[in-house]
Design a protein around this motif. Structure first.
Motif, PDB file in Angstrom:
ATOM      1  N   GLY A   1     -20.726 -66.297 -17.853  1.00  0.00           N
ATOM      2  CA  GLY A   1     -21.785 -65.562 -17.184  1.00  0.00           C
ATOM      3  C   GLY A   1     -21.455 -65.397 -15.719  1.00  0.00           C
ATOM      4  N   PHE A   2     -22.320 -64.642 -15.027  1.00  0.00           N
ATOM      5  CA  PHE A   2     -22.091 -64.441 -13.597  1.00  0.00           C
ATOM      6  C   PHE A   2     -23.375 -64.007 -12.917  1.00  0.00           C
ATOM      7  CE2 PHE A   2     -21.304 -60.380 -15.587  1.00  0.00           C
ATOM      8  CZ  PHE A   2     -21.748 -59.416 -14.688  1.00  0.00           C
ATOM      9  N   ALA A   3     -23.396 -64.215 -11.606  1.00  0.00           N
ATOM     10  CA  ALA A   3     -24.529 -63.804 -10.780  1.00  0.00           C
ATOM     11  C   ALA A   3     -23.995 -63.028  -9.588  1.00  0.00           C
ATOM     12  CB  ALA A   3     -25.309 -65.025 -10.303  1.00  0.00           C
ATOM     13  N   CYS A   4     -24.644 -61.903  -9.276  1.00  0.00           N
ATOM     14  CA  CYS A   4     -24.292 -61.081  -8.119  1.00  0.00           C
ATOM     15  C   CYS A   4     -25.401 -61.223  -7.093  1.00  0.00           C
ATOM     16  CB  CYS A   4     -24.173 -59.614  -8.512  1.00  0.00           C
ATOM     17  SG  CYS A   4     -22.970 -59.282  -9.806  1.00  0.00           S
ATOM     18  N   MET A   5     -25.008 -61.508  -5.855  1.00  0.00           N
ATOM     19  CA  MET A   5     -26.016 -61.697  -4.819  1.00  0.00           C
ATOM     20  C   MET A   5     -25.472 -61.276  -3.466  1.00  0.00           C
ATOM     21  SD  MET A   5     -26.043 -65.808  -4.776  1.00  0.00           S
ATOM     22  CE  MET A   5     -24.618 -66.752  -4.289  1.00  0.00           C
ATOM     23  N   ALA A   6     -26.394 -60.863  -2.614  1.00  0.00           N
ATOM     24  CA  ALA A   6     -26.044 -60.450  -1.257  1.00  0.00           C
ATOM     25  C   ALA A   6     -26.998 -61.148  -0.303  1.00  0.00           C
ATOM     26  CB  ALA A   6     -26.155 -58.942  -1.104  1.00  0.00           C
ATOM     27  N   GLN A   7     -26.451 -61.717   0.744  1.00  0.00           N
ATOM     28  CA  GLN A   7     -27.269 -62.423   1.715  1.00  0.00           C
ATOM     29  C   GLN A   7     -27.322 -61.645   3.020  1.00  0.00           C
ATOM     30  OE1 GLN A   7     -26.692 -66.608   1.845  1.00  0.00           O
ATOM     31  NE2 GLN A   7     -27.756 -66.856   3.784  1.00  0.00           N
ATOM     32  N   SER A   8     -28.515 -61.593   3.574  1.00  0.00           N
ATOM     33  CA  SER A   8     -28.731 -60.967   4.870  1.00  0.00           C
ATOM     34  C   SER A   8     -29.637 -61.897   5.664  1.00  0.00           C
ATOM     35  CB  SER A   8     -29.381 -59.596   4.699  1.00  0.00           C
ATOM     36  OG  SER A   8     -29.641 -59.030   5.962  1.00  0.00           O
ATOM     37  N   GLY A   9     -29.054 -62.582   6.622  1.00  0.00           N
ATOM     38  CA  GLY A   9     -29.831 -63.534   7.412  1.00  0.00           C
ATOM     39  C   GLY A   9     -30.361 -64.660   6.549  1.00  0.00           C
TER      40      GLY A   9
ATOM     41  N   LEU B   1     -27.896 -61.279 -12.899  1.00  0.00           N
ATOM     42  CA  LEU B   1     -27.526 -62.599 -13.406  1.00  0.00           C
ATOM     43  C   LEU B   1     -27.519 -62.513 -14.917  1.00  0.00           C
ATOM     44  CD1 LEU B   1     -28.565 -66.060 -12.158  1.00  0.00           C
ATOM     45  CD2 LEU B   1     -28.593 -65.579 -14.605  1.00  0.00           C
ATOM     46  N   GLU B   2     -26.411 -62.919 -15.509  1.00  0.00           N
ATOM     47  CA  GLU B   2     -26.360 -62.975 -16.976  1.00  0.00           C
ATOM     48  C   GLU B   2     -25.631 -64.231 -17.416  1.00  0.00           C
ATOM     49  OE1 GLU B   2     -22.899 -60.395 -18.854  1.00  0.00           O
ATOM     50  OE2 GLU B   2     -24.084 -59.147 -17.507  1.00  0.00           O
ATOM     51  N   ALA B   3     -26.160 -64.809 -18.465  1.00  0.00           N
ATOM     52  CA  ALA B   3     -25.591 -66.009 -19.075  1.00  0.00           C
ATOM     53  C   ALA B   3     -25.982 -65.990 -20.554  1.00  0.00           C
ATOM     54  CB  ALA B   3     -26.106 -67.265 -18.382  1.00  0.00           C
ATOM     55  N   PRO B   4     -25.241 -66.732 -21.397  1.00  0.00           N
ATOM     56  CA  PRO B   4     -25.462 -66.625 -22.840  1.00  0.00           C
ATOM     57  C   PRO B   4     -26.730 -67.260 -23.398  1.00  0.00           C
ATOM     58  CG  PRO B   4     -23.708 -68.197 -22.378  1.00  0.00           C
ATOM     59  CD  PRO B   4     -24.087 -67.566 -21.075  1.00  0.00           C
TER      60      PRO B   4
ATOM     61  N   ASP C   1     -30.474 -70.978 -16.461  1.00  0.00           N
ATOM     62  CA  ASP C   1     -31.104 -71.869 -15.493  1.00  0.00           C
ATOM     63  C   ASP C   1     -30.049 -72.503 -14.585  1.00  0.00           C
ATOM     64  OD1 ASP C   1     -32.952 -74.626 -14.897  1.00  0.00           O
ATOM     65  OD2 ASP C   1     -34.021 -72.732 -15.140  1.00  0.00           O
ATOM     66  N   ALA C   2     -28.952 -72.950 -15.157  1.00  0.00           N
ATOM     67  CA  ALA C   2     -27.883 -73.577 -14.364  1.00  0.00           C
ATOM     68  C   ALA C   2     -27.294 -72.587 -13.366  1.00  0.00           C
ATOM     69  CB  ALA C   2     -26.787 -74.108 -15.291  1.00  0.00           C
ATOM     70  N   LEU C   3     -27.048 -71.367 -13.795  1.00  0.00           N
ATOM     71  CA  LEU C   3     -26.466 -70.359 -12.920  1.00  0.00           C
ATOM     72  C   LEU C   3     -27.460 -69.941 -11.835  1.00  0.00           C
ATOM     73  CD1 LEU C   3     -23.984 -68.659 -12.304  1.00  0.00           C
ATOM     74  CD2 LEU C   3     -24.753 -67.023 -14.027  1.00  0.00           C
ATOM     75  N   LEU C   4     -28.732 -69.817 -12.177  1.00  0.00           N
ATOM     76  CA  LEU C   4     -29.767 -69.501 -11.199  1.00  0.00           C
ATOM     77  C   LEU C   4     -29.822 -70.577 -10.123  1.00  0.00           C
ATOM     78  CD1 LEU C   4     -32.262 -67.979 -10.110  1.00  0.00           C
ATOM     79  CD2 LEU C   4     -33.622 -69.257 -11.796  1.00  0.00           C
TER      80      LEU C   4
ATOM     81  N   ILE D   1     -35.602 -61.360  -6.153  1.00  0.00           N
ATOM     82  CA  ILE D   1     -35.002 -61.207  -7.476  1.00  0.00           C
ATOM     83  C   ILE D   1     -35.177 -59.751  -7.916  1.00  0.00           C
ATOM     84  CG2 ILE D   1     -34.861 -62.137  -9.803  1.00  0.00           C
ATOM     85  CD1 ILE D   1     -34.551 -64.261  -7.499  1.00  0.00           C
ATOM     86  N   LEU D   2     -34.078 -59.026  -8.062  1.00  0.00           N
ATOM     87  CA  LEU D   2     -34.139 -57.620  -8.443  1.00  0.00           C
ATOM     88  C   LEU D   2     -33.851 -57.376  -9.919  1.00  0.00           C
ATOM     89  CD1 LEU D   2     -32.321 -55.853  -5.459  1.00  0.00           C
ATOM     90  CD2 LEU D   2     -34.763 -56.287  -5.771  1.00  0.00           C
ATOM     91  N   HIS D   3     -33.124 -58.271 -10.557  1.00  0.00           N
ATOM     92  CA  HIS D   3     -32.697 -58.077 -11.944  1.00  0.00           C
ATOM     93  C   HIS D   3     -33.884 -58.327 -12.875  1.00  0.00           C
ATOM     94  CE1 HIS D   3     -29.937 -59.195 -15.460  1.00  0.00           C
ATOM     95  NE2 HIS D   3     -29.777 -57.914 -15.233  1.00  0.00           N
ATOM     96  N   LYS D   4     -34.368 -57.273 -13.525  1.00  0.00           N
ATOM     97  CA  LYS D   4     -35.591 -57.353 -14.340  1.00  0.00           C
ATOM     98  C   LYS D   4     -35.538 -58.437 -15.422  1.00  0.00           C
ATOM     99  CE  LYS D   4     -37.742 -54.166 -12.123  1.00  0.00           C
ATOM    100  NZ  LYS D   4     -38.654 -54.561 -11.076  1.00  0.00           N
TER     101      LYS D   4
END
Length: 118
Positions: free
Chosen positions: A37-45, A53-56, A62-65, A82-85
């Motif tokens: 699985g993987f998580a995509c994130m962008a930080q601003s300040g 975020l996707e995992a099997p 929960d672990a990836l989050l 959190i943007l991913h529905k």
């Protein structure tokens, strides 16, 4: 053993494209070099945006989050949008978010109040 770590730039580019998001920081979850699985994130300040975020399964989600939020907190983020529905739905079902509120969490409160409910 399952590992969660920042993906190399070339891997991050491929995973962001697969997720349909712009190039961001990517945490990859692997087991024996197989992507789980993987998580995509962008930080601003002081805010991080989790755009994918996707995992099997629920436990690995929960672990990836938690890994993503912890990584963001270590980099100075205090809040996460959190943007991913599907992730919003998962977090609402787990009680991490309320339906009546925006899909945003204070990271310190998330770790102080939440427990693993897999």
């Amino acid at each position: 053993m399952i590992e969660i770590k920042c993906a190399a730039p070339d891997v991050a580019a491929v995973l962001c494209e697969r997720a349909g998001v712009e190039l961001q920081t990517v945490l990859a979850m692997t087991e024996r070099e197989t992507l789980l699985g993987f998580a995509c994130m962008a930080q601003s300040g002081e805010e991080v945006t989790l755009s994918h975020l996707e995992a099997p399964d629920a436990a690995l989600t929960d672990a990836l989050l938690r890994a993503a939020l912890n990584c963001a907190r270590s980099a100075g983020a205090k809040a996460a949008q959190i943007l991913h529905k599907p992730l919003v739905l998962y977090m609402t079902q787990k009680g991490y978010l309320r339906e009546s509120e925006p899909a945003q969490v204070e990271i310190a409160n998330f770790f102080a109040k939440s427990a693993c409910k897999a």
